[in-house]
Design an enzyme around this catalytic site. Structure first.
Site, PDB file in Angstrom:
ATOM      1  N   ARG A   1       0.802  -1.233   0.000  1.00 47.85           N
ATOM      2  CA  ARG A   1       0.000   0.000   0.000  1.00 47.85           C
ATOM      3  C   ARG A   1       0.833   1.280   0.000  1.00 47.85           C
ATOM      4  NH1 ARG A   1      -3.014  -3.279   3.738  1.00 47.85           N
ATOM      5  NH2 ARG A   1      -4.913  -4.061   2.731  1.00 47.85           N
TER       6      ARG A   1
ATOM      7  N   GLU B   1      -4.589  16.978  -9.109  1.00 54.66           N
ATOM      8  CA  GLU B   1      -5.073  17.403 -10.426  1.00 54.66           C
ATOM      9  C   GLU B   1      -6.582  17.637 -10.439  1.00 54.66           C
ATOM     10  OE1 GLU B   1      -4.926  15.572 -14.804  1.00 54.66           O
ATOM     11  OE2 GLU B   1      -2.946  15.690 -13.907  1.00 54.66           O
TER      12      GLU B   1
ATOM     13  N   GLU C   1       8.447  19.545 -23.602  1.00 58.89           N
ATOM     14  CA  GLU C   1       7.847  19.762 -22.280  1.00 58.89           C
ATOM     15  C   GLU C   1       8.358  21.055 -21.653  1.00 58.89           C
ATOM     16  OE1 GLU C   1       5.432  18.246 -20.881  1.00 58.89           O
ATOM     17  OE2 GLU C   1       5.298  16.231 -21.739  1.00 58.89           O
TER      18      GLU C   1
ATOM     19  N   LYS D   1       6.594  23.593 -12.371  1.00 63.77           N
ATOM     20  CA  LYS D   1       5.836  22.399 -12.002  1.00 63.77           C
ATOM     21  C   LYS D   1       5.680  22.294 -10.499  1.00 63.77           C
ATOM     22  CE  LYS D   1       4.686  17.737 -12.980  1.00 63.77           C
ATOM     23  NZ  LYS D   1       4.733  16.631 -13.921  1.00 63.77           N
TER      24      LYS D   1
ATOM     25  N   HIS E   1       6.782  10.416 -26.990  1.00 63.70           N
ATOM     26  CA  HIS E   1       5.864  11.226 -26.182  1.00 63.70           C
ATOM     27  C   HIS E   1       6.084  12.719 -26.391  1.00 63.70           C
ATOM     28  CE1 HIS E   1       3.290  12.483 -22.917  1.00 63.70           C
ATOM     29  NE2 HIS E   1       4.302  13.138 -22.363  1.00 63.70           N
TER      30      HIS E   1
ATOM     31  N   HIS F   1      -1.664  17.437 -24.401  1.00 55.28           N
ATOM     32  CA  HIS F   1      -1.596  16.006 -24.121  1.00 55.28           C
ATOM     33  C   HIS F   1      -2.829  15.234 -24.596  1.00 55.28           C
ATOM     34  CE1 HIS F   1       1.869  17.220 -21.867  1.00 55.28           C
ATOM     35  NE2 HIS F   1       2.091  16.015 -21.419  1.00 55.28           N
TER      36      HIS F   1
ATOM     37  N   ASN G   1      -1.465  19.505 -18.762  1.00 57.09           N
ATOM     38  CA  ASN G   1      -1.821  18.598 -19.859  1.00 57.09           C
ATOM     39  C   ASN G   1      -2.014  19.332 -21.188  1.00 57.09           C
ATOM     40  OD1 ASN G   1      -1.913  16.102 -18.382  1.00 57.09           O
ATOM     41  ND2 ASN G   1      -3.792  16.832 -17.422  1.00 57.09           N
TER      42      ASN G   1
ATOM     43  N   HIS H   1      -1.654  12.246 -26.630  1.00 59.89           N
ATOM     44  CA  HIS H   1      -1.907  10.870 -26.191  1.00 59.89           C
ATOM     45  C   HIS H   1      -2.715  10.096 -27.225  1.00 59.89           C
ATOM     46  CE1 HIS H   1      -1.244  11.608 -21.582  1.00 59.89           C
ATOM     47  NE2 HIS H   1      -0.129  11.661 -22.290  1.00 59.89           N
TER      48      HIS H   1
ATOM     49  N   LYS I   1       2.653  11.554 -10.309  1.00 57.43           N
ATOM     50  CA  LYS I   1       1.737  10.834 -11.196  1.00 57.43           C
ATOM     51  C   LYS I   1       2.436   9.578 -11.712  1.00 57.43           C
ATOM     52  CE  LYS I   1      -0.781  13.188 -14.163  1.00 57.43           C
ATOM     53  NZ  LYS I   1      -1.202  14.208 -15.141  1.00 57.43           N
TER      54      LYS I   1
ATOM     55  N   ARG J   1      -3.491  22.058 -11.775  1.00 57.78           N
ATOM     56  CA  ARG J   1      -2.498  21.121 -12.288  1.00 57.78           C
ATOM     57  C   ARG J   1      -2.904  20.538 -13.635  1.00 57.78           C
ATOM     58  NH1 ARG J   1       0.463  16.123  -9.041  1.00 57.78           N
ATOM     59  NH2 ARG J   1       1.671  15.397 -10.823  1.00 57.78           N
TER      60      ARG J   1
END
Length: 368
Positions: free
Chosen positions: A124, A240, A188, A230, A273, A251, A248, A255, A146, A244
């Site tokens: 966990r 997010e 980025e 960031k 990417h 993205h 993206n 993606h 993330k 935040r």
């Protein structure tokens, strides 16, 4: 250590981002982030061949009793799977890793995402130390917690938020980074200017040649400024739910391109990417203009800067706009109102837009 910069991530989970050359050989610094007696070093074949021995030697010198195992995967986005995730958990089980164990992610975004998800799930949640070796990971994926793996249906659909104990970015590793991967990371870097800081876009434009030539001072400054942007947004919005999400930018389009190409950016001739995000940012800027939210001139300016950095700015030939739109419907950024994008009002000022009309998105995709 000379030329070392430190950026603090504050808020819900505080930690340091340390940036500078030679940090992978600083065993004492690395060992301070390993609390228990077990550690699993996760890497890929390319990075492990170059740097794993250095990291292990430093850790063993600083912590002679440390039980350290390796889990090394082939390079590439196609390895970021549930199967590899399960294998890494088995490696922790074989190590006898306890609740105070540490997963050490040595590599780029694929390794960091996979290792982070493993650390989030073992018992966990155990400690995670991020050692990014690509520009993209240094300025983006290693920061903020993330973690995820991909499914055939989409990128990063299975994952968790799990903050690292520290991010230690050895900028000397960028000397061995292939040119294509350096350019992918610069996409980025450009993103932070696009969404937060138009002046940073000007700074990057003026130093494009120095960035591509890997000037250490210029790269170090670009990394530190990106990490600060960031860190600031992560401190405000760990999970997010708000600001935040602006990270993206580009993205949703990017993606969709990656998924439609079967994550073939490393092995199959598709976009990686960073390249997909570069195209996605241009498309997001064009969508902003098509919706009357932003000047078309800003989209053109963004495209010119990305092109100057050697990045693609158009959808690769052969991709069907309708198929890309279908991929976007399953993107994790979509919501009950429909497609959700990060758009901008102008360079340096982004915002979240929900319920964007699909016909306008399709028009932008068809224009490429």
């Amino acid at each position: 250590m000379n030329n070392t910069r430190v950026v603090e991530v504050t808020g819900h989970a505080s930690y340091e981002i340390v940036i500078g050359p030679g940090l992978l050989g600083d065993g004492a610094r690395l060992a301070r982030q390993v609390r228990g007696r077990h550690a699993l070093l996760v890497s890929d074949h390319n990075v492990a061949r170059l740097y794993a021995e250095r990291v292990e030697a430093g850790l063993r010198f600083a912590r002679p009793g440390l039980a350290l195992a390796h889990f090394v995967i082939p390079a590439g986005e196609q390895e970021k799977t549930l199967a590899r995730f399960g294998e890494a958990l088995d490696a922790l089980a074989s190590l006898g890793a306890t609740r105070d164990a540490t997963v050490i992610a040595l590599g780029g975004g694929v390794v960091g995402d996979l290792a982070g998800f493993v650390a989030a799930c073992w018992m966990r949640g155990i400690d995670l130390l991020q050692l990014p070796t690509t520009l993209l990971a240094m300025v983006d994926s290693a920061i903020g917690g993330k973690t995820a793996v991909d499914l055939p249906a989409g990128k990063n659909l299975v994952g968790a938020f799990h903050q690292p104990r520290a991010v230690i970015a050895d900028t000397a590793t960028l000397a061995t980074l292939p040119d294509r991967e350096l350019r992918a990371g610069l996409a980025e870097v450009v993103k932070y200017g696009a969404i937060f800081d138009a002046g940073f876009l000007d700074w990057l434009d003026a130093r494009a040649e120095a960035l591509l030539a890997r000037d250490p001072a210029v790269l170090g400054e670009a990394i530190a400024r990106s990490c600060q942007h960031k860190a600031d947004v992560v401190a405000r919005d760990v999970y997010e739910h708000g600001d935040r999400a602006m990270l993206n930018f580009g993205h949703t389009f990017g993606h969709a391109i990656e998924t439609e190409q079967g994550y073939a950016g490393t092995t199959g001739g598709g976009l990686n990417h960073g390249e997909a995000v570069a195209v996605g940012m241009v498309l997001a800027a064009r969508l902003s203009a098509a919706l009357g939210r932003a000047p078309q001139a800003d989209a053109l300016r963004l495209g010119r800067l990305l092109g100057k950095l050697g990045l693609p700015t158009a959808i690769p030939p052969g991709l069907d706009p309708g198929a890309l739109l279908e991929r976007m419907r399953l993107d994790k950024k979509a919501d009950a109102a429909g497609l959700r994008f990060i758009l901008w009002d102008h360079a340096g000022a982004a915002r979240i837009a929900s319920g964007v009309a699909e016909d306008v998105v399709l028009d932008v995709l068809r224009a490429g």
